[in-house]
Motif scaffolding. Structure first.
Motif, PDB file in Angstrom:
ATOM      1  N   PHE A  50      -4.341  -7.944 -42.983  1.00 41.76           N
ATOM      2  CA  PHE A  50      -5.339  -8.691 -42.215  1.00 41.76           C
ATOM      3  C   PHE A  50      -6.085  -7.759 -41.260  1.00 41.76           C
ATOM      4  CE2 PHE A  50      -6.702 -11.242 -38.555  1.00 41.76           C
ATOM      5  CZ  PHE A  50      -7.490 -12.181 -39.211  1.00 41.76           C
ATOM      6  N   TYR A  51      -5.343  -6.825 -40.628  1.00 43.60           N
ATOM      7  CA  TYR A  51      -5.943  -5.933 -39.631  1.00 43.60           C
ATOM      8  C   TYR A  51      -6.267  -4.554 -40.205  1.00 43.60           C
ATOM      9  CZ  TYR A  51      -5.226  -9.061 -35.625  1.00 43.60           C
ATOM     10  OH  TYR A  51      -5.305 -10.092 -34.713  1.00 43.60           O
ATOM     11  N   ILE A  52      -6.499  -4.496 -41.519  1.00 41.11           N
ATOM     12  CA  ILE A  52      -6.688  -3.207 -42.200  1.00 41.11           C
ATOM     13  C   ILE A  52      -7.815  -2.369 -41.591  1.00 41.11           C
ATOM     14  CG2 ILE A  52      -8.210  -4.063 -44.056  1.00 41.11           C
ATOM     15  CD1 ILE A  52      -5.286  -1.641 -44.560  1.00 41.11           C
ATOM     16  N   PRO A  58      -4.986   3.946 -32.849  1.00 41.05           N
ATOM     17  CA  PRO A  58      -3.639   4.238 -32.324  1.00 41.05           C
ATOM     18  C   PRO A  58      -2.790   2.993 -32.082  1.00 41.05           C
ATOM     19  CG  PRO A  58      -5.349   4.760 -30.700  1.00 41.05           C
ATOM     20  CD  PRO A  58      -6.053   4.455 -31.983  1.00 41.05           C
ATOM     21  N   PHE A  59      -3.444   1.845 -31.893  1.00 37.44           N
ATOM     22  CA  PHE A  59      -2.686   0.631 -31.570  1.00 37.44           C
ATOM     23  C   PHE A  59      -2.283  -0.172 -32.805  1.00 37.44           C
ATOM     24  CE2 PHE A  59      -7.254  -0.405 -31.119  1.00 37.44           C
ATOM     25  CZ  PHE A  59      -7.370  -1.500 -31.986  1.00 37.44           C
ATOM     26  N   TYR A  60      -2.625   0.322 -33.994  1.00 37.33           N
ATOM     27  CA  TYR A  60      -2.401  -0.457 -35.219  1.00 37.33           C
ATOM     28  C   TYR A  60      -0.927  -0.848 -35.416  1.00 37.33           C
ATOM     29  CZ  TYR A  60      -2.507  -1.536 -40.276  1.00 37.33           C
ATOM     30  OH  TYR A  60      -2.377  -2.127 -41.509  1.00 37.33           O
ATOM     31  N   ALA A  92     -13.730 -11.943 -23.557  1.00 33.98           N
ATOM     32  CA  ALA A  92     -13.603 -10.544 -24.004  1.00 33.98           C
ATOM     33  C   ALA A  92     -12.194 -10.246 -24.496  1.00 33.98           C
ATOM     34  CB  ALA A  92     -13.963  -9.613 -22.858  1.00 33.98           C
ATOM     35  N   THR A  93     -12.113  -9.316 -25.463  1.00 33.28           N
ATOM     36  CA  THR A  93     -10.815  -8.916 -26.047  1.00 33.28           C
ATOM     37  C   THR A  93      -9.826  -8.538 -24.949  1.00 33.28           C
ATOM     38  OG1 THR A  93     -12.016  -8.066 -27.951  1.00 33.28           O
ATOM     39  CG2 THR A  93      -9.732  -7.344 -27.707  1.00 33.28           C
ATOM     40  N   ASN A  94     -10.305  -7.771 -23.990  1.00 29.87           N
ATOM     41  CA  ASN A  94      -9.446  -7.379 -22.870  1.00 29.87           C
ATOM     42  C   ASN A  94      -9.569  -8.440 -21.771  1.00 29.87           C
ATOM     43  OD1 ASN A  94      -8.196  -6.246 -20.672  1.00 29.87           O
ATOM     44  ND2 ASN A  94      -9.040  -4.197 -21.021  1.00 29.87           N
ATOM     45  N   LEU A 111      -4.268  -6.718 -23.127  1.00 26.03           N
ATOM     46  CA  LEU A 111      -5.228  -6.421 -24.202  1.00 26.03           C
ATOM     47  C   LEU A 111      -4.623  -6.729 -25.567  1.00 26.03           C
ATOM     48  CD1 LEU A 111      -7.766  -5.112 -25.409  1.00 26.03           C
ATOM     49  CD2 LEU A 111      -6.819  -2.886 -24.827  1.00 26.03           C
ATOM     50  N   GLU A 112      -3.356  -6.375 -25.758  1.00 21.90           N
ATOM     51  CA  GLU A 112      -2.717  -6.658 -27.049  1.00 21.90           C
ATOM     52  C   GLU A 112      -2.287  -8.124 -27.143  1.00 21.90           C
ATOM     53  OE1 GLU A 112      -0.033  -4.008 -29.550  1.00 21.90           O
ATOM     54  OE2 GLU A 112       1.405  -5.182 -28.370  1.00 21.90           O
ATOM     55  N   ARG A 113      -1.622  -8.602 -26.129  1.00 22.91           N
ATOM     56  CA  ARG A 113      -1.102  -9.987 -26.129  1.00 22.91           C
ATOM     57  C   ARG A 113      -2.189 -10.893 -25.555  1.00 22.91           C
ATOM     58  NH1 ARG A 113       4.420  -9.992 -26.694  1.00 22.91           N
ATOM     59  NH2 ARG A 113       4.658 -11.904 -25.487  1.00 22.91           N
ATOM     60  N   ASN A 114      -3.284 -11.007 -26.331  1.00 23.52           N
ATOM     61  CA  ASN A 114      -4.483 -11.667 -25.787  1.00 23.52           C
ATOM     62  C   ASN A 114      -4.674 -13.098 -26.325  1.00 23.52           C
ATOM     63  OD1 ASN A 114      -5.318 -10.962 -28.322  1.00 23.52           O
ATOM     64  ND2 ASN A 114      -7.180  -9.908 -27.687  1.00 23.52           N
ATOM     65  N   SER A 115      -3.580 -13.709 -26.742  1.00 21.81           N
ATOM     66  CA  SER A 115      -3.485 -15.174 -26.998  1.00 21.81           C
ATOM     67  C   SER A 115      -4.235 -15.736 -28.200  1.00 21.81           C
ATOM     68  CB  SER A 115      -3.893 -15.989 -25.750  1.00 21.81           C
ATOM     69  OG  SER A 115      -3.053 -15.679 -24.683  1.00 21.81           O
TER      70      SER A 115
HETATM   71  P1  CMP Z   1      -8.125  -9.280 -32.068  1.00 25.07           P
HETATM   72  O1  CMP Z   1      -9.340 -10.044 -31.709  1.00 25.07           O
HETATM   73  O2  CMP Z   1      -7.055 -10.005 -32.780  1.00 25.07           O
HETATM   74  O3  CMP Z   1      -8.512  -7.989 -32.948  1.00 25.07           O
HETATM   75  C1  CMP Z   1      -7.733  -6.822 -32.973  1.00 25.07           C
HETATM   76  C2  CMP Z   1      -6.660  -6.828 -31.924  1.00 25.07           C
HETATM   77  O4  CMP Z   1      -6.153  -5.558 -31.598  1.00 25.07           O
HETATM   78  C3  CMP Z   1      -7.252  -7.334 -30.611  1.00 25.07           C
HETATM   79  O5  CMP Z   1      -7.499  -8.707 -30.719  1.00 25.07           O
HETATM   80  C4  CMP Z   1      -6.177  -6.922 -29.645  1.00 25.07           C
HETATM   81  O6  CMP Z   1      -5.062  -7.810 -29.669  1.00 25.07           O
HETATM   82  C5  CMP Z   1      -5.748  -5.599 -30.251  1.00 25.07           C
HETATM   83  N1  CMP Z   1      -6.409  -4.464 -29.585  1.00 25.07           N
HETATM   84  C6  CMP Z   1      -7.704  -4.152 -29.577  1.00 25.07           C
HETATM   85  N2  CMP Z   1      -7.931  -3.006 -28.897  1.00 25.07           N
HETATM   86  C7  CMP Z   1      -6.719  -2.601 -28.469  1.00 25.07           C
HETATM   87  C8  CMP Z   1      -6.274  -1.501 -27.712  1.00 25.07           C
HETATM   88  N3  CMP Z   1      -7.136  -0.578 -27.274  1.00 25.07           N
HETATM   89  N4  CMP Z   1      -4.972  -1.402 -27.464  1.00 25.07           N
HETATM   90  C9  CMP Z   1      -4.102  -2.331 -27.931  1.00 25.07           C
HETATM   91  N5  CMP Z   1      -4.466  -3.416 -28.680  1.00 25.07           N
HETATM   92  C10 CMP Z   1      -5.751  -3.548 -28.920  1.00 25.07           C
END
Ligand code: CMP
Length: 136
Positions: A50-52, A58-60, A92-94, A111-115
């Protein structure tokens, strides 16, 4: 106005904190309809695939580990300009940069655990909906 569909995911952090109903209500209150819904724990393979597009980031690895750490809720949302409006509603993602009143501002932990996840374009929406709901 164009009626669109988009893929939304309520991520493990929000599911774990009993926020499924709260988040669905935000969409419904914004005239966005839930067209399909499925709760499941993603496999490693599903999350990787899904996240390919983030494979080289680095966060993959951490993202895949997090997205498979607990159940998620997969939803197809439908409404006028649903792709763009869902992104506005999420914020925003963050979460540190998200506007007041957005889902991520209110509920995201980091940023990662963004619900929540939402497709970033109509093209991504089509791929993402087809990925989880191939028969829709
Ligand atoms: P999402 O919208 O699901 O798309 C990719 C996800 O990667 C993003 O939400 C975040 O959860 C995560 N993400 C994006 N950028 C970063 C980052 N710099 N560090 C950690 N996780 C990230």
């Amino acid at each position: 106005m164009v009626v669109e569909r988009t893929l939304s995911i309520i991520k493990p952090d929000a599911v774990a904190r009993n926020l499924i109903g709260t988040i669905v209500k935000v969409f419904e209150d914004n005239d966005i309809k839930v067209q399909a819904m499925l709760m499941k724990k993603l496999s490693q393979k599903e999350a990787q695939s899904f996240y390919i597009e983030h494979k080289e980031r680095p966060f993959y690895g951490s993202l895949v580990a997090y997205m498979t750490s607990g159940p998620v809720v997969l939803m197809v949302l439908e409404g006028n300009n649903a792709v763009e409006r869902n992104r506005k509603i999420m914020g925003a993602t963050n979460p540190a940069h998200a506007e007041e009143g957005t889902i991520r501002k209110m509920y995201a932990e980091s940023l990662e655990r963004n619900s929540v996840h939402g497709s970033d374009s109509p093209t991504s929406a089509q791929r993402e909906i087809n990925f989880f709901f191939p028969n829709l």
